[in-house]
Enzyme design. Structure first.
Site, short mmCIF file in Angstrom:
data_model
loop_
_atom_site.label_atom_id
_atom_site.label_comp_id
_atom_site.label_asym_id
_atom_site.label_seq_id
_atom_site.Cartn_x
_atom_site.Cartn_y
_atom_site.Cartn_z
N SER A 1 0.85 -1.20 0.00
CA SER A 1 0.00 0.00 0.00
C SER A 1 0.88 1.24 0.00
CB SER A 1 -0.86 0.01 1.26
OG SER A 1 -1.45 1.27 1.44
N TYR B 1 -3.06 -0.92 10.02
CA TYR B 1 -2.96 -1.28 8.60
C TYR B 1 -1.57 -0.89 8.08
CZ TYR B 1 -3.92 -0.98 3.57
OH TYR B 1 -3.87 -1.12 2.21
#
Ligand SMILES: NC(=O)c1ccc[n+]([C@@H]2O[C@H](COP(=O)([O-])OP(=O)(O)OC[C@H]3O[C@@H](n4cnc5c(N)ncnc54)[C@H](OP(=O)(O)O)[C@@H]3O)[C@@H](O)[C@H]2O)c1
Length: 279
Positions: free
Chosen positions: A141, A154
């Protein structure tokens, strides 16, 4: 025939990549925790003309050790112990200020996005080594490039994955296995759609959350389709010697440039301004 195990094939990148690779002639083990969602995968396959026979749906909840063991066993049996690739795509985020997150909530994110990836990799590595020209694909990400308040767990999983990949790449290369990391920017998949922010009534962060959440939701308007990114993932998986990192989209290229050439303090101020979270 090239073979691949994809995680999280029920939606987003996982579904598109599974179908695209099936269309290119790969035998795809398209895994998902809820196999009732395979209809959407099969519909997409019909729409783009990918052969249904090249897509085998495998039940796999990556947060469950028993499920990982069963799925890996099935794939290794079905391929005769020789696999061309695994794509660790399944992942999700919890949204909320770290102090507010119950332990079981963030442990589940760690199990899904990080521990599950590592464990599944160990289970299929002998089959990847047996192939001799294989890849371990990991969807990371741009949270590794830009600080993501309210997504701290995350971000931790994606940073950890990338550090693990850099080291693992060196270990497995002598066996003809390449590790490839994909960094998406902001794409309009199902990502984050079902996420309900954790915000207890007593939260000390309530005021900040009320300021930040509408702004974070508003950033969704800058997202773009996932088709090109999925195509890129397939191209890289298909290459004889893929690079370690592939950035999927202009925003991720800019974010990675910022991460490399600007101090944290500048990126922090940018994010504080964008989210309204400045102290
Ligand atoms: N879209 C973006 O803007 C973006 C940006 C950066 C990184 N990413 C990364 O891209 C990857 C794919 O996400 P996406 O954008 O395609 O979003 P998505 O449409 O929400 O897809 C996520 C997939 O992960 C699956 N999943 C979640 N937990 C799972 C579990 N325990 N076991 C098995 N499958 C599980 C979901 O299955 P269910 O259908 O059962 O929920 C779904 O198939 C993720 O790793 C994400 O972190 C996306």
């Amino acid at each position: 025939m090239k073979t691949i195990l994809v995680t999280g094939s029920s939606s987003g990148f996982g579904r598109e990549v599974s179908v695209m690779l099936a269309k290119r002639g790969w035998q795809v083990f398209a895994s998902m925790r809820d196999t009732a969602k395979q209809d959407r995968l099969r519909e997409l396959a019909d729409r783009v003309g990918a052969p249904q026979s090249a897509l085998e749906v495998v039940p796999l909840d990556v947060a469950s050790e028993a499920s990982r063991a069963e799925a890996a066993r099935h794939v290794l049996d079905a391929t005769g112990g020789r696999l061309t690739a695994v794509l660790h795509n399944a992942g999700y985020t919890t949204t909320g200020f770290f102090e507010d997150l119950p332990t079981e909530v963030y442990r589940h994110v760690l199990e899904t996005n990080l521990v599950g990836v590592m464990d599944l990799t160990q289970r299929v590595l002998p089959a990847l080594r047996a192939d001799g020209s294989a890849r371990i694909g990991v969807v990371s990400s741009n949270a590794v490039n830009v600080p993501h308040p309210m997504f701290s767990v995350y971000a931790a999983t994606k940073w950890a994955l990338e550090g693990w990949c850099e080291a693992l790449a060196i270990e497995v290369r002598p066996f003809g296995v390449d590790v490839v990391v994909f960094q998406p920017g902001n794409h309009d998949t199902g990502f984050g759609g079902a996420t309900v922010p954790v915000l207890p009534p007593s939260s000390a962060y309530r005021g900040f959350a009320e300021r930040a959440l509408p702004k974070l939701t508003g950033l969704g308007r800058y997202s773009r389709g996932s088709y090109k990114a999925s195509l890129r993932i397939c191209d890289v998986l298909d290459r004889p010697r893929p690079p370690l990192r592939t950035r999927l989209g202009a925003d991720d290229v800019v974010a990675s440039w910022l991460a490399k050439f600007t101090p944290y303090s500048l990126r922090r101020r940018m994010v504080e301004r964008l989210t309204g979270l400045g102290g």
